[in-house]
Design an enzyme around this catalytic site. Structure first.
Site, PDB file in Angstrom:
ATOM      1  N   GLU A   7     101.422 -42.139  37.254  1.00 48.42           N
ATOM      2  CA  GLU A   7     102.827 -41.725  37.154  1.00 48.42           C
ATOM      3  C   GLU A   7     102.921 -40.599  36.120  1.00 48.42           C
ATOM      4  OE1 GLU A   7     105.256 -44.896  35.558  1.00 48.42           O
ATOM      5  OE2 GLU A   7     107.143 -43.949  36.176  1.00 48.42           O
TER       6      GLU A   7
ATOM      7  N   HIS B  31     102.193 -45.309  29.032  1.00 47.25           N
ATOM      8  CA  HIS B  31     101.874 -46.731  29.182  1.00 47.25           C
ATOM      9  C   HIS B  31     100.836 -46.967  30.255  1.00 47.25           C
ATOM     10  CE1 HIS B  31     105.162 -46.235  32.230  1.00 47.25           C
ATOM     11  NE2 HIS B  31     104.427 -47.078  32.940  1.00 47.25           N
TER      12      HIS B  31
END
Lengths: 133, 133
Positions: free
Chosen positions: B129, B7
């Protein structure tokens, strides 16, 4: 209307270092490509579902020069969504009160496809490009 | 090692407005979900090849509060790459001189999977991340 995330563009102060880091993480990394008409040198990092475009200023007055002055370590510069029809994207953005940067008409982008950019202030502070595929 | 872009997270000052804009562009937009242990309310925008996570602060001391103070219109906050094994990702980042935020060990992320964040100053100024899938 948003059919695919084409790429995420990251402005970087050191293109070789950035390319080497992504290569170390096992990504498929292209050779650098100069795009003099867009004022950037780019390296494409291909991952299975999308691309990262690492961008470095090329020549004088590069459009990412000011961004790198504000963000000397680099940073995420923009996202690019594919759309089926750029005119429809322009109309839809206007309908929902999102300004299109520049004179509001699509231009030829770095991949030689018609593109436009939504005004970040009208679109969650994110610079978002729409590209007709 | 980078198997998929999971994402892109965008911090937004007005979650309903942001969700409505993406809905107007034809994206599949979830209902808001509170993640109190992460200090955010999120809306998932699904496009065919990835997700956008629209994030808004929840409660006091939200980790995105300072970001929104610096960027009142919102902005692209981080990217998340999927990896097969989070320990391997931590080792690889260390090998290439990229610090891992916090104490350097993986934590449970917002999707209840082990995650870690690379230090933006060591990784092109981008907050990235890594999530074990």
């Amino acid at each position: 209307m948003l059919t695919w995330l084409n790429h995420i563009a990251i402005a970087v102060p050191d293109l070789s270092k950035a390319a080497a880091q992504y290569k170390s993480l096992g990504a498929n990394v292209s050779d650098p490509k100069d795009l003099p008409e867009h004022g950037v040198t780019v390296v494409f990092v291909t991952i299975p579902n999308t691309k990262i475009e690492l961008m470095h200023p090329l020549g004088q007055g590069s459009p990412i020069e000011a961004f790198l002055e504000r963000n000397p370590s680099g940073g995420i510069h923009h996202l690019c969504f594919e759309v089926a029809e750029i005119g429809e994207a322009a109309d839809k953005l206007r309908d929902i009160g999102v300004r299109v940067l520049g004179d509001g008409t699509p231009k030829l982008g770095a991949h030689d496809k018609p593109v436009l950019f939504a005004h970040p202030k009208d679109f969650q502070g994110a610079l978002v490009e729409f590209e007709q595929i």
